[in-house]
Design a protein around this motif. Structure first.
Motif, mmCIF file in Angstrom:
data_model
loop_
_atom_site.group_PDB
_atom_site.id
_atom_site.type_symbol
_atom_site.label_atom_id
_atom_site.label_comp_id
_atom_site.label_asym_id
_atom_site.label_seq_id
_atom_site.Cartn_x
_atom_site.Cartn_y
_atom_site.Cartn_z
ATOM 1 N N TRP A 202 31.450 33.573 24.636
ATOM 2 C CA TRP A 202 31.511 34.171 25.965
ATOM 3 C C TRP A 202 30.222 33.886 26.735
ATOM 4 N N ASP A 203 30.315 33.141 27.813
ATOM 5 C CA ASP A 203 29.226 33.016 28.787
ATOM 6 C C ASP A 203 27.883 32.767 28.098
ATOM 7 N N SER A 204 27.849 31.798 27.215
ATOM 8 C CA SER A 204 26.640 31.532 26.429
ATOM 9 C C SER A 204 25.937 30.277 26.933
ATOM 10 N N PRO A 205 24.621 30.222 26.793
ATOM 11 C CA PRO A 205 23.929 28.963 27.092
ATOM 12 C C PRO A 205 24.310 27.901 26.067
ATOM 13 N N LEU A 226 36.898 29.852 24.805
ATOM 14 C CA LEU A 226 35.721 29.668 25.649
ATOM 15 C C LEU A 226 35.942 30.445 26.935
ATOM 16 N N THR A 227 35.054 31.397 27.213
ATOM 17 C CA THR A 227 35.214 32.284 28.367
ATOM 18 C C THR A 227 33.971 32.253 29.233
ATOM 19 N N LEU A 250 43.938 26.989 21.592
ATOM 20 C CA LEU A 250 42.805 26.815 22.504
ATOM 21 C C LEU A 250 43.003 27.721 23.706
ATOM 22 N N LYS A 251 41.989 28.550 23.982
ATOM 23 C CA LYS A 251 42.006 29.437 25.142
ATOM 24 C C LYS A 251 40.812 29.118 26.029
#
Length: 374
Positions: A202-205, A226-227, A250-251
């Motif tokens: 989630w929203d990771s570098p 992957l969000t 896969l999302k």
């Protein structure tokens, strides 16, 4: 009854509506209460007593008993994920300490058959292990010999023990238990394989995602989510994503427009993403939500699929007439079992709401269709 057993508890049950505890239940209560006694006779206890005893010790966080039961576990798999309600670091340490005993001992305890520690919250009856229904996951160990387990499907590499888990990375943070497990396994990588079946980021570098990719075997991943990612950063993950050869779900959620890029670069990145999806040979389930460049390009997405889909979900998105027109005709999704169109915007269309998905449902056998239009 032996001295020290809870006669007062039996009396309370007999005076009420509940049946009195069985001798086996009373034995477990005493063993859990008298830890020193339990640790001294643990290896000689009947096999039928161990599963229920382990569950009670695990739920009560009696870490010394949990630590001692792992090396003498008489089944190939220990599915503790079914028991985990709230991750507890000290209990996890006790489980891994028990595995350390097996790793260090060249001659394992005589009844030990443990090869797989399953930390995933799978939907099966924990007690089915008593019937040996999980023995297909890993073969029983012959006494005095070391057995190896396969790392993942289609892999020829084998190690002594496997820990199955799901992982979730939010921004740069893992939960305490997940990070401890990965560090522990890295120090024992010659003997332990961490098999990550489901990975959410989630929203990771990029550096945080790459760090986790380097700690796990990517061909073990079956489900990836992957969000909240920007397109130009997802592109940097492609060398790792294309190694997920066994991925079947896969999302992609909340894929954002690049902050600063030329239009030509953006189109190249989109083409690279679609090309990547075409390289997943086992992909069966695709979920797309709030993808900024999905409108008018659904045909490109579906054409890139190399295997028939069983589940397709599109949500929080705008779809054009051409998108729904192609959706009703696409050969790659004619084997769908589930089609979800949720919060799909249609109000900008100049003619009545299309009925293509409903027409298609008449042609596809056993299709579950869920549509919610805005």
């Amino acid at each position: 009854l032996m001295p020290g057993w809870d006669l007062d508890i039996c009396y309370q049950f007999m005076m009420g509506d509940q049946a009195p505890p069985t001798l086996k239940q009373l034995a477990r209560q005493r063993l859990l209460r008298e830890e020193d006694l339990t640790l001294s006779i643990l290896e000689d206890l009947p096999v039928g007593l161990l599963p229920e005893m382990f569950e009670e010790a695990f739920n009560d966080r009696r870490t010394n008993i949990v630590r001692a039961m792992v090396p003498i576990w008489p089944f190939p798999c220990l599915p503790v994920g079914a028991l985990i309600k709230n991750p507890h670091l000290e209990t996890l340490k006790a489980l891994l300490d028990g595995l350390d005993v097996l790793i260090a001992d060249k001659v394992h305890p005589r009844r030990s058959k443990l090869r797989v520690l399953d930390l995933t919250d799978v939907d099966y009856d924990f007690w089915s292990i008593r019937a040996g229904t999980h023995e297909s996951d890993c073969s029983p160990q012959a006494e005095g010999q070391e057995q190896l387990v396969e790392i993942c499907p289609n892999s020829e590499v084998k190690k002594h023990f496997k820990v199955v888990t799901d992982l979730e990375l939010m921004k740069t943070r893992f939960n305490q238990c997940a990070w401890y497990l990965l560090q522990w396994a890295q120090q024992r990588k010659d003997s332990i394989h961490v098999c990550c079946r489901k990975l959410k980021i989630w929203d990771s570098p990029v550096f945080a995602a790459v760090q986790i990719f380097k700690l796990i075997h990517l061909d073990c991943i079956l489900k990836l989510e992957l969000t909240q990612w920007s397109l130009e950063f997802i592109v940097q993950l492609f060398p790792y994503l294309e190694q997920m050869r066994n991925l079947h779900t896969l999302k992609l959620r909340g894929i954002r427009e690049p902050l600063r890029s030329a239009a030509s670069a953006e189109q190249e990145w989109i083409s690279m993403l679609l090309s990547l999806i075409s390289k997943f040979p086992c992909l069966q389930n695709l979920s797309l939500s709030n993808i900024y460049f999905l409108t008018g390009s659904l045909e490109k997405w579906l054409r890139c699929l190399k295997t028939p889909m069983t589940r397709l979900s599109i949500s929080s998105s705008w779809l054009s007439h051409s998108d729904l027109d192609y959706l009703s005709q696409c050969l790659n999704i004619q084997e769908l079992k589930h089609l979800n169109l949720i919060c799909v915007d249609y109000w900008s269309w100049t003619c009545p709401r299309p009925c293509y998905p409903f027409q298609a449902s008449l042609l596809w056998n056993n299709l579950f269709l869920h549509c919610e239009f805005l």
